[in-house]
Design a protein around this motif. Structure first.
Motif, short mmCIF file in Angstrom:
data_model
loop_
_atom_site.label_atom_id
_atom_site.label_comp_id
_atom_site.label_asym_id
_atom_site.label_seq_id
_atom_site.Cartn_x
_atom_site.Cartn_y
_atom_site.Cartn_z
N ILE A 173 48.92 53.29 87.05
CA ILE A 173 47.71 52.02 87.60
C ILE A 173 47.18 53.71 86.91
O ILE A 173 45.67 53.69 87.20
N TYR A 174 47.00 54.02 88.34
CA TYR A 174 46.25 55.21 88.70
C TYR A 174 45.89 56.21 87.44
O TYR A 174 43.99 56.35 87.57
N GLU A 175 46.40 56.64 87.11
CA GLU A 175 46.11 57.45 85.73
C GLU A 175 45.69 56.61 84.50
O GLU A 175 44.45 57.70 84.05
N GLN A 176 46.04 55.84 84.65
CA GLN A 176 45.34 54.80 83.29
C GLN A 176 43.51 54.80 83.67
O GLN A 176 43.02 54.87 82.72
N PHE A 177 43.07 54.44 84.97
CA PHE A 177 41.98 54.33 85.15
C PHE A 177 41.12 55.44 85.41
O PHE A 177 40.11 55.60 85.06
#
Length: 259
Positions: A169-173
């Protein structure tokens, strides 16, 4: 017996109740200090103000004790005289140091601290990017950071923490931010304390913060709805994930206000 109880209660009441004019002797503790940029209000758009934060090394029974100073400017020299430790009227119960925030004018090139007959001095250079401070002579003061970065105008920090099983999720945002043509990622170059949080805290995985500059303020404001939509679609409640956007102008957006 009844009179003794009344006397004890009266003594406790007098001990815990102080007025604004009550102080603790003279300054006998050493002082830590550092330049900071702060805001007057909470989450209201405003430019940061440059201050010098003073922190006693000694801790006190209430964490809202104040360090009383007087200051003047002479020939681009900021002179700070340490006066007293002020006891608060109402004690916020927690052990902590006494603190003070002093205006730090950008034109000065020297700081002098006076505590009784003892004098400490530092040279200081202030520009739009960084504050640099060097020791000339110190006895009771201690500089926490020689170099301190300032908030770059039109910038923001992406701060996120996750659980061990949803780090994607960190990488996605982060990709959402990188794909926006109005945002340009940058790094603070060289040594110095960064004013933004450098990582999240309190998570199983505290990811490194990323920093961006924007060319369109309206696009920065749109991050509020972008983050809200992303959070609703990707972050489950109680999943141990948080995302925060901290703007240089005191505006912030948070995922936990969206889901």
């Amino acid at each position: 017996m009844k009179k003794i109880i009344i006397l004890i209660i009266s003594f406790i009441a007098l001990s815990c109740s102080k007025n604004d004019d009550d102080f603790i002797g003279s300054i006998e503790t050493d002082i830590n200090f550092m330049p900071v940029e702060i805001y007057n209000n909470s989450n209201i758009s405003e430019n940061p103000r440059l201050k010098l934060k003073l922190i006693t090394r000694e801790e006190f029974p209430c964490y809202n004790y104040s360090l009383i100073t007087t200051q003047s400017i002479e020939d681009n020299e900021l002179i700070i005289r340490l006066e007293k430790i002020s006891v608060p009227t109402i004690c916020l119960t927690a052990i902590g140091p006494a603190t003070s925030y002093i205006d730090l004018p950008e034109k000065i090139n020297k700081i002098t601290f006076i505590n009784g007959n003892t004098i400490d001095q530092y040279s200081i250079t202030i520009n739009q990017e960084k504050i640099s401070i060097n020791i000339i002579d110190n006895n009771f003061t201690h500089l926490l950071f020689n170099q301190t970065f300032r908030y770059p105008p039109n910038s923001f920090a992406y701060v996120s923490g996750t659980n061990i099983d949803n780090t994607e999720i960190y990488e996605q945002f982060l990709e959402v931010l990188k794909e926006n043509p109005n945002f340009t990622e940058f790094e603070f170059e060289g040594e110095g304390r960064i004013p933004y949080p450098t990582t999240s805290d309190g998570h199983w995985v505290n990811h490194p913060s990323k920093y961006f500059k924007y060319t369109d303020y309206e696009e920065f404001e749109n991050l509020k709805s972008i983050l809200k939509n992303f959070s609703e679609e990707n972050i489950e409640e109680n999943s141990g994930v948080s995302i925060s956007i901290y703007g240089w102008n005191n505006i912030s957006y948070h995922s936990w206000l969206s889901n």
